[in-house]
Write a protein that holds these residues in place. Structure first.
Motif, PDB file in Angstrom:
ATOM      1  N   TRP A  65      39.359  30.018 -29.675  1.00  0.00           N
ATOM      2  CA  TRP A  65      37.905  30.027 -29.819  1.00  0.00           C
ATOM      3  C   TRP A  65      37.233  31.111 -28.976  1.00  0.00           C
ATOM      4  CZ3 TRP A  65      37.453  24.013 -28.983  1.00  0.00           C
ATOM      5  CH2 TRP A  65      37.935  23.356 -30.121  1.00  0.00           C
ATOM      6  N   GLY A  66      38.004  31.861 -28.215  1.00  0.00           N
ATOM      7  CA  GLY A  66      37.444  32.933 -27.400  1.00  0.00           C
ATOM      8  C   GLY A  66      36.502  32.437 -26.310  1.00  0.00           C
ATOM      9  N   LEU A  67      36.865  31.348 -25.645  1.00  0.00           N
ATOM     10  CA  LEU A  67      36.008  30.756 -24.629  1.00  0.00           C
ATOM     11  C   LEU A  67      36.196  31.430 -23.274  1.00  0.00           C
ATOM     12  CD1 LEU A  67      36.568  26.943 -25.395  1.00  0.00           C
ATOM     13  CD2 LEU A  67      34.743  28.424 -26.255  1.00  0.00           C
ATOM     14  N   SER A  68      35.114  31.588 -22.544  1.00  0.00           N
ATOM     15  CA  SER A  68      35.232  31.991 -21.144  1.00  0.00           C
ATOM     16  C   SER A  68      35.754  30.807 -20.338  1.00  0.00           C
ATOM     17  CB  SER A  68      33.871  32.415 -20.592  1.00  0.00           C
ATOM     18  OG  SER A  68      32.998  31.292 -20.510  1.00  0.00           O
ATOM     19  N   PHE A  69      36.166  31.057 -19.094  1.00  0.00           N
ATOM     20  CA  PHE A  69      36.628  29.956 -18.260  1.00  0.00           C
ATOM     21  C   PHE A  69      35.492  28.961 -18.013  1.00  0.00           C
ATOM     22  CE2 PHE A  69      39.820  33.182 -17.040  1.00  0.00           C
ATOM     23  CZ  PHE A  69      40.976  32.437 -17.246  1.00  0.00           C
ATOM     24  N   THR A  70      34.285  29.470 -17.848  1.00  0.00           N
ATOM     25  CA  THR A  70      33.143  28.579 -17.621  1.00  0.00           C
ATOM     26  C   THR A  70      32.896  27.702 -18.840  1.00  0.00           C
ATOM     27  OG1 THR A  70      32.113  30.188 -16.129  1.00  0.00           O
ATOM     28  CG2 THR A  70      30.695  28.481 -17.060  1.00  0.00           C
ATOM     29  N   SER A  74      33.814  19.093 -18.379  1.00  0.00           N
ATOM     30  CA  SER A  74      32.689  18.458 -17.696  1.00  0.00           C
ATOM     31  C   SER A  74      31.990  17.450 -18.605  1.00  0.00           C
ATOM     32  CB  SER A  74      31.691  19.519 -17.227  1.00  0.00           C
ATOM     33  OG  SER A  74      32.251  20.341 -16.220  1.00  0.00           O
ATOM     34  N   ALA A  75      31.906  17.770 -19.888  1.00  0.00           N
ATOM     35  CA  ALA A  75      31.263  16.856 -20.833  1.00  0.00           C
ATOM     36  C   ALA A  75      32.021  15.533 -20.923  1.00  0.00           C
ATOM     37  CB  ALA A  75      31.170  17.504 -22.217  1.00  0.00           C
ATOM     38  N   THR A  76      33.350  15.588 -20.875  1.00  0.00           N
ATOM     39  CA  THR A  76      34.125  14.344 -20.933  1.00  0.00           C
ATOM     40  C   THR A  76      33.862  13.492 -19.702  1.00  0.00           C
ATOM     41  OG1 THR A  76      36.102  15.304 -19.882  1.00  0.00           O
ATOM     42  CG2 THR A  76      35.925  15.501 -22.269  1.00  0.00           C
ATOM     43  N   GLN A  77      33.776  14.118 -18.535  1.00  0.00           N
ATOM     44  CA  GLN A  77      33.509  13.356 -17.324  1.00  0.00           C
ATOM     45  C   GLN A  77      32.077  12.827 -17.313  1.00  0.00           C
ATOM     46  OE1 GLN A  77      36.036  12.601 -15.700  1.00  0.00           O
ATOM     47  NE2 GLN A  77      37.429  14.139 -16.532  1.00  0.00           N
ATOM     48  N   ALA A  92      32.394  15.587 -13.187  1.00  0.00           N
ATOM     49  CA  ALA A  92      31.882  16.386 -14.305  1.00  0.00           C
ATOM     50  C   ALA A  92      31.474  17.781 -13.850  1.00  0.00           C
ATOM     51  CB  ALA A  92      30.691  15.683 -14.948  1.00  0.00           C
ATOM     52  N   ILE A  93      30.995  17.893 -12.625  1.00  0.00           N
ATOM     53  CA  ILE A  93      30.562  19.194 -12.105  1.00  0.00           C
ATOM     54  C   ILE A  93      31.750  20.049 -11.675  1.00  0.00           C
ATOM     55  CG2 ILE A  93      29.212  20.316 -10.286  1.00  0.00           C
ATOM     56  CD1 ILE A  93      27.449  17.793 -10.256  1.00  0.00           C
ATOM     57  N   ALA A  94      32.759  19.422 -11.097  1.00  0.00           N
ATOM     58  CA  ALA A  94      33.881  20.156 -10.507  1.00  0.00           C
ATOM     59  C   ALA A  94      34.586  21.108 -11.485  1.00  0.00           C
ATOM     60  CB  ALA A  94      34.881  19.176  -9.895  1.00  0.00           C
ATOM     61  N   PRO A  95      34.931  20.689 -12.722  1.00  0.00           N
ATOM     62  CA  PRO A  95      35.617  21.630 -13.612  1.00  0.00           C
ATOM     63  C   PRO A  95      34.789  22.861 -13.946  1.00  0.00           C
ATOM     64  CG  PRO A  95      35.887  19.379 -14.400  1.00  0.00           C
ATOM     65  CD  PRO A  95      34.856  19.338 -13.320  1.00  0.00           C
ATOM     66  N   PHE A 121      34.828  25.186 -10.932  1.00  0.00           N
ATOM     67  CA  PHE A 121      36.145  25.815 -10.914  1.00  0.00           C
ATOM     68  C   PHE A 121      36.186  26.960 -11.926  1.00  0.00           C
ATOM     69  CE2 PHE A 121      40.681  24.618  -9.753  1.00  0.00           C
ATOM     70  CZ  PHE A 121      41.258  25.790 -10.225  1.00  0.00           C
ATOM     71  N   GLY A 122      35.690  26.699 -13.138  1.00  0.00           N
ATOM     72  CA  GLY A 122      35.682  27.739 -14.165  1.00  0.00           C
ATOM     73  C   GLY A 122      34.833  28.932 -13.778  1.00  0.00           C
ATOM     74  N   MET A 123      33.710  28.682 -13.113  1.00  0.00           N
ATOM     75  CA  MET A 123      32.865  29.785 -12.639  1.00  0.00           C
ATOM     76  C   MET A 123      33.605  30.656 -11.632  1.00  0.00           C
ATOM     77  SD  MET A 123      29.217  27.825 -12.154  1.00  0.00           S
ATOM     78  CE  MET A 123      28.424  26.975 -13.515  1.00  0.00           C
ATOM     79  N   VAL A 124      34.371  30.020 -10.761  1.00  0.00           N
ATOM     80  CA  VAL A 124      35.162  30.789  -9.788  1.00  0.00           C
ATOM     81  C   VAL A 124      36.177  31.660 -10.515  1.00  0.00           C
ATOM     82  CG1 VAL A 124      36.820  30.620  -7.895  1.00  0.00           C
ATOM     83  CG2 VAL A 124      34.851  29.085  -7.963  1.00  0.00           C
ATOM     84  N   LEU A 125      36.851  31.117 -11.523  1.00  0.00           N
ATOM     85  CA  LEU A 125      37.828  31.896 -12.288  1.00  0.00           C
ATOM     86  C   LEU A 125      37.169  33.069 -13.012  1.00  0.00           C
ATOM     87  CD1 LEU A 125      40.045  29.066 -13.845  1.00  0.00           C
ATOM     88  CD2 LEU A 125      40.664  30.616 -11.994  1.00  0.00           C
TER      89      LEU A 125
END
Length: 418
Positions: free
Chosen positions: A43-48, A55-58, A361-364, A367-371
């Motif tokens: 799907w060409g998703l960014s890490f964020t 996050s949506a699942t949490q 929900a916030i943590a993933p 984490f993705g923003m850091v990546l």
């Protein structure tokens, strides 16, 4: 819990049944991390963006538990458990059919999490009503360990199917787990309502947390624990995929194998959940939590930096991480049952779930923003700092529990063992 041999066998069989049901529903809780590496590329998703689906699942879990935990006080935990099992069985099959990109996946995984959440807190309440305090920690530990069994099945079986038939086929296979949960629940909850698990005579949002320092600090520790644990669960399969790629494995087989290897870490979580509750019955709740959080925090601050390390070292560190990050989960759940009145347990668990899974929900996404700062799946610094952000939660959780241990109210835990 009765003292007769027949009573013990009956309780053991009942516990085994509810644990098997929880394992079935939990399979879908790990479905997205299992396929994350594959769908991110397709799907060409960014890490964020990839992190926001997690996050949506949490968030779905957190919001659902707020309502369902309070309803469990009013309607009874058995009714909420069974109703949620029905919804989970239906929604799980919608994901592989209708997920075609970021927006649709975010909504569908959110809805699935909402349904699956109803087999968590009501299950803890049913166990708390059935088992006396001396055995409650071990019983809750087995219940939480059964969640890890579901995660292992999702990562092992799902990873294998991803590698050979693709991520959509894997999701169809994993959707069978909630169906199994529903069938077991229909058998398990026939007959009379469990004593002590009857619904309340009135609906209320009152939690009785005001002035209850022990419960407040137990919840605070759980929130920080959830930040670390749920962030780690979300990104470890992708990290193991990156480790395999860094060691020369092609991306497509690495995605399936990375998920499968992560299942090994969840096997350690099964051992941790089953032993953590048992140890807390003997050594005390705060002692076991503090020990686990010391080790898990150390793992958070070091695991991501091992991207290019010898593969055996990564596996050993991951197993230790998986054990320590989950080993205190049943202790938190048991501790809550010992610090609040039974009539308000569902309401308190609702608050705990909202805050804990909210943090998770916030943590993933963080984490993705850091990546994304490094724009490279094989950048050691990206993974190193990503996991280190999770370690902050471990340190703050440790501080909360040590504070609780110093209070006189801690003597209410584990029969005075703190």
């Amino acid at each position: 819990m009765t003292g007769t041999g027949g009573g013990h066998r009956g309780h053991t069989l009942w516990l085994a049944g509810i644990c098997m049901a929880r394992a079935g529903s939990s399979v879908m809780s790990m479905a997205y991390p299992t396929v994350l590496a594959s769908v991110q590329e397709e799907w060409g998703l960014s890490f964020t963006a990839a992190g926001t689906i997690n996050s949506a699942t949490q968030a779905g879990t957190a919001l659902s538990l707020v309502v369902l935990s309070v309803l469990a006080d009013y309607l009874g935990p058995r009714a909420v458990f069974l109703g949620s099992a029905v919804l989970a069985a239906v929604t799980s099959f919608l994901i592989p059919i209708f997920a075609h990109g970021h927006a649709s996946a975010l909504v569908l995984f959110f809805l699935s999490a909402v349904a699956i959440a109803g087999t968590y807190t009501p299950g803890v309440m049913l166990i708390a009503a059935r088992f006396e305090p001396a055995r409650r920690g071990g019983a809750v530990g087995w219940f939480l360990a059964s969640s890890s069994v579901g995660y292992v099945l999702a990562l092992a079986i799902g990873g294998l199917v991803v590698a050979h038939a693709g991520w959509r086929a894997a999701l169809f296979v994993l959707a069978l787990g909630p169906v199994g949960c529903l069938l077991l629940s229909l058998v398990l909850f026939r007959g009379r309502t469990e004593r002590g698990a009857v619904p309340s005579s009135r609906f209320t949002w009152d939690t009785g947390l005001g002035g209850n320092r022990a419960a407040q600090l137990m919840i605070a520790g759980y929130v920080f624990h959830s930040w670390e644990l749920l962030g780690m669960w979300a990104w470890t399969p992708a990290f193991m995929t990156a480790v395999l790629v860094a060691h020369g494995t092609a991306p497509t087989p690495a995605a399936g194998l990375g998920a499968g290897l992560t299942a090994l870490f969840h096997v350690m979580g099964i051992a941790a959940s089953s032993t953590g509750g048992w140890l807390s019955d003997r050594w005390g709740r705060t002692a076991v939590i503090a020990g686990m959080m010391i080790v898990s925090s150390a793992c958070s601050f070091s695991f991501g930096w091992l991207l290019g390390a010898p593969f055996a070292l990564v596996l050993v560190a991951g197993c230790l991480y998986g054990f320590s990050a989950l080993g205190d989960s049943p202790v938190y759940s048991t501790g809550i049952t010992e610090t609040v009145p039974p009539a308000r347990l569902g309401s308190v668990l609702a608050i705990r779930s909202l805050l804990g899974f909210g943090a998770g929900a916030i943590a993933p996404s963080v984490f993705g923003m850091v990546l994304d700062l490094y724009q490279d799946r094989t950048a050691v610094a990206g993974w190193g700092w990503g996991f280190s952000v999770l370690g902050i939660g471990g340190v703050l959780g440790l501080a909360s529990i040590l504070w609780l241990r110093a209070l006189p109210e801690a003597r209410r835990l584990a029969g005075g063992k703190r």
